[in-house]
Motif scaffolding. Structure first.
Motif, short mmCIF file in Angstrom:
data_model
loop_
_atom_site.label_atom_id
_atom_site.label_comp_id
_atom_site.label_asym_id
_atom_site.label_seq_id
_atom_site.Cartn_x
_atom_site.Cartn_y
_atom_site.Cartn_z
N MET A 12 60.75 1.71 -27.56
CA MET A 12 61.08 2.41 -26.36
C MET A 12 59.94 3.30 -25.99
O MET A 12 59.50 3.95 -26.71
N LEU A 51 71.48 13.65 -27.80
CA LEU A 51 70.28 12.83 -26.77
C LEU A 51 69.85 11.51 -27.40
O LEU A 51 70.32 11.24 -28.56
N PRO A 52 69.07 10.61 -26.87
CA PRO A 52 68.67 9.46 -27.27
C PRO A 52 68.28 9.38 -28.68
O PRO A 52 68.87 8.43 -29.52
N PRO A 57 63.48 15.70 -25.25
CA PRO A 57 62.87 17.17 -24.80
C PRO A 57 62.60 17.89 -25.83
O PRO A 57 63.35 18.67 -26.65
N MET A 96 58.41 6.54 -24.24
CA MET A 96 58.78 8.03 -24.29
C MET A 96 59.24 8.18 -22.82
O MET A 96 59.95 9.12 -22.42
N SER A 97 58.35 7.71 -21.82
CA SER A 97 58.45 7.89 -20.53
C SER A 97 59.67 7.55 -20.04
O SER A 97 60.44 7.88 -18.89
N ARG A 98 60.55 6.39 -20.73
CA ARG A 98 61.75 6.18 -20.08
C ARG A 98 63.23 6.62 -20.70
O ARG A 98 63.98 6.54 -20.20
N THR A 99 62.75 7.36 -22.02
CA THR A 99 63.91 7.93 -22.52
C THR A 99 63.82 9.43 -22.38
O THR A 99 62.94 9.83 -21.52
N TYR A 100 64.64 10.23 -23.05
CA TYR A 100 64.65 11.59 -22.76
C TYR A 100 64.55 12.35 -24.37
O TYR A 100 65.53 12.39 -25.22
N ASP A 109 51.68 11.41 -20.47
CA ASP A 109 50.19 11.92 -20.12
C ASP A 109 50.06 13.10 -20.62
O ASP A 109 50.17 14.41 -19.93
N GLU A 110 49.96 13.28 -21.95
CA GLU A 110 49.85 14.70 -22.59
C GLU A 110 48.70 15.01 -23.62
O GLU A 110 47.98 13.78 -23.96
#
Lengths: 429, 429
Positions: B1, B43-44, B9, B3-7, B374-375
């Protein structure tokens, strides 16, 4: 699974209080039992089907790029006051007071909650787009629950929610779910028609319902026969289907100038199993959710929501897939692939052959329900037919002597006497 | 998966309102969020762990011969009036009135419902023994919910119910569940101690609690050091464990003449994650459930019930498996097996190597969470450490030039620079 270990209370008679065939057959096959008005327990076979439908839904959601999560069933009323829906929702919402006298409710849907969860930690355009979904029990306090799990009060639903930065993004998310729905119903062996829908209490102006075709369906739908020529494999299927005339009776009646020539206009009966909406900033504005856009200005994300009745789908499948003897499960969602019937439980040779076959079927990965109960053959045949597994393997004293078993295909009724090896190969094919 | 598609936080700081380490880390790793007092959304990443714990529980229930079904969350109060528990249960029961003013409740447990379901179609000794279970959300309206999901109000529980014809049968069913519990906790990578328990409001005289050992555990338990020498693979493990001294502090304090010599008496902290009971005919008598016995006389079946806190287990695992940097998931329940970190998202060479590796990992069946955001690198390292996947594969511009990636084992901290092929092999091993 051995029938003696699981719980499959098959009924010989059709329950008199069940009005529609799916309700009758789900009771007769021992899939469900009512525990209170419109509330059902899922017995072992019913749960297996429910899980398999859930797996198909899940696979297509993942393929569409949605991420699974799980929201709780009980929500705070305050959340719904923020969107203004708490007072608007009416008596179908099950309202609850907890021990501290706080207003709670059993969630009928989750637009508010997903917005609250997502907005608290999403600040930038870089976090979008995103589609999140869950498969969770919902409660709608129907005034008159009926038709078994088709219009029950506690039901299992997949609801997905998309967040996008702009209209184009929202449209793309909507189309991705639209396509996922087409694939989901096809994978379940169902023929579904997307129907343009009024958006109702959720709001918004882009909305479709999906109706599974079944002669016993609750609603009538009208559509252009051309719709049946559109393949879901066509990359433009969603656009083409959206552009093709399809309406539920009530909406169709309002159309004064139907664009479809009479000879191409089909009327079919259908069961609504899905509903998708794109409603833009309705909730993000009401709840004050904004993110920083690419140009630095803040924008309210645009949302869509996408529901599938997972438990309802089971009813729709039974409506679409049965014959006079019982259910005829599509392979993908059958509770087991094969039933193994021992015609003379307690007979040493029959028991031995059944045990050997049962072990071989398990080793070969064939999900098997082994009827090892001490019952008459006729009763076991009727029981396995009403349960409706795709294959039956029948072991009796006559066959055991010559080393053969009978294999029956539930859908076609075709039977063959085969060696146990060939029987296994046939069931596996 | 991706990270940009899942959540996911992830929080940098420890939330000030979380008192215990599992609550802090489950919030920090983005596994859960509170939506109302004592009610959480999964959360996911949290849901994946919850599903994996459920799968382990399910596998051991099946092995023990229990059949899965699913009872609804909302129950009719009348059912509880039959057993006399409706008035007895107290304010922890969430009581509800539906739109027709009928008394309903959110099930905190299911002894009554399973008895009702099973008795209506079970008439003969031939239908017994049987153990049925479900994994379903429960609600207990705790006066003061705290410690995150460890003492929440809406929680996921596996509860099993056994029905037997006689005492010996009940004892065998009890022991089968006892063994299933030992196996379940071992499979989850946990060390659990079975403690003799008072049976409380469910009733009955055979009862054990299972406590997972963790320094931060809520309760103190005292037990004979001999207990640690009993292997769960020992066929007599259940008997031996039952015969070995182990008590929770409160019960231990009542023992005037402890049979364990002081030097062998251990005191450890534990978290209660399971509770099993055999209570005989308590409910079958109250609800009028009898079957025809082998000798023709009718008998009330003897029952047991067996609970595991599935969501609570996640908290217990985090309490038992973490370090200063975050969670250290046991492999069986890690949300993903590996994290793939792109240290310079947007750099053509880094992106290309990550995409290739990601595809290879997926093809090899390695569940991978790809941090494609982008981190900054430091932020990605800290994030992946707090999430606690067993393996990290790190792709940076320096390594890309020489064709190597870094592989880190989260538990040991061991790092190695390897070719992508060797990295994949290491993660797979």
């Amino acid at each position: 699974m051995r029938m003696s270990r699981t719980y499959v209370p098959v009924l010989r008679e059709t329950p008199s209080d069940a009005e529609i065939v799916s309700h009758q057959l789900m009771l007769r096959a021992g899939l469900i039992r009512q525990t209170a008005a419109g509330i059902y327990a899922w017995l072992p076979l019913g749960l297996r089907v429910l899980q398999k439908i859930g797996d198909v839904v899940r696979a297509e959601q993942e393929r569409a790029g949605a991420a699974e999560m799980l929201m709780p069933t009980i929500q705070a009323a305050d959340l719904w006051r923020e969107s203004g829906r708490y007072d608007a929702y009416g008596p179908e919402m099950l309202r609850i007071k907890d021990r501290h006298d706080r207003d709670m409710l059993y969630g009928p849907t989750n637009e508010e909650m997903i917005t609250q969860l997502f907005m608290s930690e999403t600040k930038s355009y870089r976090d979008l787009p995103k589609t999140l979904y869950h498969i969770q029990w919902k409660f709608r306090d129907e005034r008159r629950p009926r038709f078994g799990i088709m219009r029950g009060r506690e039901f299992l639903m997949k609801d997905a929610y998309s967040f996008d930065l702009d209209e184009d993004g929202m449209r793309a998310s909507y189309q991705a779910q639209f396509r996922a729905y087409l694939r989901t119903f096809a994978a379940l062996g169902l023929k579904a028609v997307p129907v343009r829908a009024p958006s109702g209490p959720i709001g918004g102006d882009m909305s479709h319902e999906f109706h599974v075709l079944a002669d016993t369906g609750e609603s009538a739908i009208f559509y252009d026969a051309e719709l049946e020529n559109i393949s879901i494999e066509d990359p433009d299927a969603v656009e083409k289907l959206s552009a093709t005339y399809a309406m539920e009776e009530e909406e169709h009646a309002k159309v004064t100038d139907c664009p479809v020539p009479a000879e191409r206009l089909l009327k079919r009966r259908g069961i609504e199993v899905g509903h998708i909406f794109a409603f833009g900033t309705k909730y993000t504005e009401a709840m004050g959710f904004s993110v920083q856009g690419r140009d630095g200005a803040t924008v309210h994300p645009l949302m869509g929501s996408y529901g599938v009745g997972v438990s309802r789908l089971m009813g729709a499948i039974v409506e679409a897939c049965h014959d006079d003897d019982g259910i005829v499960w599509p392979e993908q969602v059958a509770p087991y692939r094969a039933g193994l019937i021992n015609l003379r439980q307690g007979d040493e040779a029959c028991d031995a052959m059944c045990e050997t076959l049962y072990g071989q079927m398990r080793d070969a990965g064939v999900e098997t329900l082994y009827d090892d109960r001490d019952e008459r053959g006729g009763s076991k045949f009727a029981c396995m037919d009403v349960i409706g597994l795709p294959w039956q393997v029948i072991v009796g004293p006559r066959g055991v002597k010559t080393g053969v078993v009978e294999v029956k295909n539930r859908r076609t009724g075709e039977k063959a006497e085969l060696s146990p090896e060939d029987a296994l190969a046939k069931v596996l094919a």
